[in-house]
Design a protein around this motif. Structure first.
Motif, short mmCIF file in Angstrom:
data_model
loop_
_atom_site.label_atom_id
_atom_site.label_comp_id
_atom_site.label_asym_id
_atom_site.label_seq_id
_atom_site.Cartn_x
_atom_site.Cartn_y
_atom_site.Cartn_z
N ALA A 1 0.68 -1.12 0.03
CA ALA A 1 -0.19 0.02 0.06
C ALA A 1 0.79 1.22 -0.06
O ALA A 1 0.47 2.16 -0.67
CB ALA A 1 -0.74 -0.09 1.19
N PHE A 2 1.88 1.31 0.88
CA PHE A 2 2.98 2.34 0.97
C PHE A 2 3.55 2.70 -0.50
O PHE A 2 3.44 3.61 -1.20
CB PHE A 2 4.00 2.17 1.94
N ILE A 3 4.05 1.49 -1.16
CA ILE A 3 4.48 1.47 -2.46
C ILE A 3 3.39 2.27 -3.61
O ILE A 3 3.97 2.99 -4.46
CB ILE A 3 4.95 0.41 -2.97
N GLY B 1 4.94 6.22 9.11
CA GLY B 1 4.79 5.54 10.37
C GLY B 1 4.12 3.97 9.95
O GLY B 1 4.37 3.23 10.73
N VAL B 2 3.48 3.89 9.07
CA VAL B 2 2.97 2.55 8.56
C VAL B 2 4.11 1.66 8.54
O VAL B 2 3.93 0.52 8.87
CB VAL B 2 2.22 2.67 7.32
N LEU B 3 5.42 2.01 7.81
CA LEU B 3 6.39 1.12 7.76
C LEU B 3 7.16 0.70 8.97
O LEU B 3 7.53 -0.06 9.14
CB LEU B 3 7.34 1.84 6.63
N ASP C 1 8.03 -2.79 10.49
CA ASP C 1 9.58 -2.98 11.22
C ASP C 1 9.20 -3.59 12.47
O ASP C 1 9.94 -4.82 12.64
CB ASP C 1 10.28 -1.75 11.28
N GLU C 2 8.50 -3.11 13.50
CA GLU C 2 7.96 -3.73 14.72
C GLU C 2 7.58 -5.09 14.42
O GLU C 2 8.13 -6.05 15.21
CB GLU C 2 7.28 -3.13 15.46
N GLU C 3 6.68 -5.38 13.64
CA GLU C 3 5.98 -6.67 13.48
C GLU C 3 7.04 -7.79 12.94
O GLU C 3 7.00 -8.57 13.37
CB GLU C 3 4.82 -6.58 12.33
N VAL C 4 7.94 -7.30 11.77
CA VAL C 4 8.74 -8.26 11.42
C VAL C 4 9.91 -8.65 12.39
O VAL C 4 10.31 -9.82 12.70
CB VAL C 4 9.41 -7.49 10.26
N GLU C 5 10.29 -7.54 13.25
CA GLU C 5 11.32 -7.74 14.34
C GLU C 5 10.76 -8.73 15.33
O GLU C 5 11.20 -9.92 15.67
CB GLU C 5 11.83 -6.52 15.08
N LYS C 6 9.36 -8.81 15.78
CA LYS C 6 8.70 -9.65 16.61
C LYS C 6 8.67 -11.20 15.93
O LYS C 6 8.88 -12.08 16.67
CB LYS C 6 7.47 -9.24 17.00
N LEU C 7 8.39 -11.22 14.87
CA LEU C 7 8.21 -12.46 14.00
C LEU C 7 9.56 -13.29 13.99
O LEU C 7 9.55 -14.29 14.23
CB LEU C 7 7.66 -12.33 12.66
N ARG D 1 15.46 -11.62 7.70
CA ARG D 1 16.64 -11.20 8.01
C ARG D 1 16.84 -10.04 6.69
O ARG D 1 17.59 -9.03 7.02
CB ARG D 1 17.65 -12.10 8.12
N ARG D 2 16.89 -10.65 5.47
CA ARG D 2 16.96 -9.83 4.49
C ARG D 2 16.20 -8.53 4.50
O ARG D 2 16.61 -7.48 3.69
CB ARG D 2 16.86 -10.55 3.29
N TYR D 3 15.04 -8.81 4.88
CA TYR D 3 14.01 -7.44 5.20
C TYR D 3 15.01 -6.32 5.67
O TYR D 3 14.80 -5.25 5.18
CB TYR D 3 12.51 -7.96 6.01
N GLY D 4 15.49 -6.68 6.69
CA GLY D 4 16.23 -5.78 7.65
C GLY D 4 17.43 -4.97 6.60
O GLY D 4 17.66 -3.87 6.75
N ILE D 5 17.89 -5.96 5.74
CA ILE D 5 19.05 -5.33 4.87
C ILE D 5 18.66 -4.25 3.87
O ILE D 5 18.95 -3.14 3.55
CB ILE D 5 19.85 -6.50 4.34
N TYR D 6 17.38 -4.55 3.30
CA TYR D 6 16.91 -3.89 2.02
C TYR D 6 15.89 -2.91 2.59
O TYR D 6 15.37 -2.23 1.84
CB TYR D 6 16.01 -4.94 1.26
N ARG D 7 15.59 -2.72 3.87
CA ARG D 7 14.66 -1.99 4.54
C ARG D 7 14.84 -0.51 3.96
O ARG D 7 13.83 0.37 3.56
CB ARG D 7 14.49 -2.00 5.62
N HIS D 8 16.09 0.00 3.98
CA HIS D 8 16.30 1.28 3.51
C HIS D 8 16.82 1.57 2.00
O HIS D 8 17.36 2.58 1.70
CB HIS D 8 17.28 1.90 4.68
#
Length: 493
Positions: free
Chosen positions: A199-201, A212-214, A218-224, A445-452
């Protein structure tokens, strides 16, 4: 919110395609098979499933109306071709979708003699609308019709093959759907996270969706990620209980390893001889210890040898020691005072070798206690305990003294490491589960690499993570593993 709903709906439709194709594949045939065990028995159960089950029931019993669903009805069962009476038995009708397979089903409970069973199966085979079931086909239809997910299917398979109390408990828990529900909750959280990213894209510029949606994603992915990591740190407990805990007997030549194996298995599994180096290869025997399944291995005596065959046996023994879940160090108690220092060095070396991806346990067995006086046994025991070694059991394979104490210690060790499968969080029971969970974790984990760097890559990693979870339960991408899973089932299940 409308854009989020649209993204979630689009993503769900993408993921459900493979499963829908499976559900419409070859489910209109009516199948039949013997669902109880083969051989003479008091009662045998023959099952049909499919749209022609009602017609078959009428042709075999001549009942004027369908029996009430899920109620037992006494009926004469006849051959539709010759009209000959085959047996008088019980029939149970299950209307779809309230049946095991989700289709119309019927069970014929007949006397379990081979002639009766063969006659009823032959009678069903005379009907052109029916065909014999393939192995696991009833359960496959239950999956295809949404009655079971793949984790429940695998739990059912494990329950059929369970040989110990602990295996039964673990299989029942997985069959109840608890493991699949855990993965489904994770999957739903991933779908929601992916919907927010897409949706953000797609709409951040036009609809002013805040960044803030992202941050929420980020918080949800970290918890998972943390929950997945914790789930994977289970020392492969579920897999070991399913396949058998590896218990390895190790020690020097003529320590009594083969004798102990024979005592525990209550049969002459291994050759016992006074000649050192008799055991050259690894001998395995499955046992049930207090409800826990173990595979106990006898290994070659650890020593230097010029014999190339014995050297290979020693190499295999050392390799098996490193793979052990529980190591049983068997020692000739009559030689302990003479080799105490080397014994300690050897055990410490074993400790180093046993360091791995989870806790390892060692039990020391001092064999041939019948050769020493009680005074010598007591002093030797105290001497070794001063060095902080693991549990020590004194026994004699010759007289049987101390064997019960060893079994008690072994059972206690198993309980400490593996616990009760009914307690705590559900555990991973299949190697394929661990493979897909690990792949899911790597994607997060790759999500965190590509996040920014690139949100398109971020969305793709979330999609990969979701696909890996869906493959476990059969929600997506199940085609390539279905045949392997269902082939483990017997005909009629």
């Amino acid at each position: 919110m409308w854009c989020l709903r649209r993204c979630m709906k689009t993503f769900a439709s993408r993921c459900s395609g493979p499963l829908k194709r499976w559900r419409h594949h070859d489910t209109r045939d009516t199948i039949f098979a013997l669902s109880s065990g083969h051989g003479k028995c008091g009662v045998a159960v023959i099952r049909t499933s499919g749209p022609a089950s009602q017609e078959a029931l009428h042709l075999l019993t001549k009942l004027s109306a369908l029996p009430p669903p899920r109620q037992v009805t006494l009926a004469s069962i006849m051959c539709p071709k010759s009209g000959e009476l085959l047996d008088r038995g019980l029939v149970v009708w299950f209307s779809g979708p309230r049946s095991f397979t989700g289709e119309d089903c019927c069970e014929y409970h007949v006397h379990g003699g081979p002639a009766v069973v063969g006659g009823v199966l032959q009678a069903l085979g005379h009907l052109k609308t029916l065909r014999p079931a393939e192995p696991g086909e009833f359960t496959k239809r239950a999956f295809q019709n949404g009655k079971l997910d793949l984790t429940e299917v695998e739990g059912l398979g494990d329950l059929i093959h369970a040989e110990t109390e602990v295996q039964r408990r673990q299989a029942l828990r997985q069959m109840s759907g608890e493991l699949g529900q855990l993965y489904q909750r994770w999957s739903q959280r991933l779908i929601r996270a992916l919907a927010h990213v897409e949706a953000f894209i797609d709409f951040s510029e036009d609809d002013n969706i805040e960044e803030g949606v992202l941050f929420t994603v980020d918080e949800e992915v970290e918890k998972l990620q943390k929950e997945l990591e914790e789930h994977l740190k289970d020392n492969r407990r579920g897999e070991r209980l399913r396949d058998g805990v590896q218990v390895v007997l190790a020690g020097s030549t003529n320590a009594g390893k083969s004798s102990l194996l024979n005592v525990l298995s209550q049969k002459p599994t291994a050759i016992v001889s006074s000649i050192p180096g008799t055991t050259r290869d690894v001998l395995e025997t499955p046992l049930n210890i207090g409800g826990y399944p173990i595979v106990i291995s006898d290994t070659a005596g650890l020593r230097d040898s010029e014999d190339p065959v014995e050297r290979e046996g020693v190499r295999r023994a050392k390799a098996r020691v490193t793979e052990a879940d529980i190591l049983v160090a068997v020692i000739d108690v009559s030689n302990i005072p003479l080799i105490l220092d080397s014994l300690l060095a050897h055990l410490h070396e074993m400790y180093i070798n046993l360091q791995g991806d989870g806790p390892r346990s060692v039990i020391i067995v001092l064999n041939k206690m019948d050769l020493l006086s009680q005074e010598n046994l007591s002093s030797t025991h105290k001497l070794i305990q001063q060095h902080g070694l693991p549990p020590i059991c004194l026994l004699s394979c010759h007289t049987g003294e101390g064997v019960e104490e060893f079994l008690r210690i072994l059972k206690q060790t198993l309980e400490t490491i593996y616990g009760d499968p009914l307690q705590g969080a559900p555990t991973i029971t299949q190697t394929r589960h661990r493979f897909h969970l690990t792949a899911c974790l790597e994607a997060l984990r790759r999500y965190g690499i590509y996040r920014h760097q690139d949100l398109v890559l971020v969305a793709e990693e979330l999609r990969i993570a979701h696909r890996q979870l869906g493959t476990i339960t059969g929600r997506v991408g199940a085609e390539e593993i279905l045949d392997i899973i269902f082939s483990d089932f017997c005909i009629g299940k």
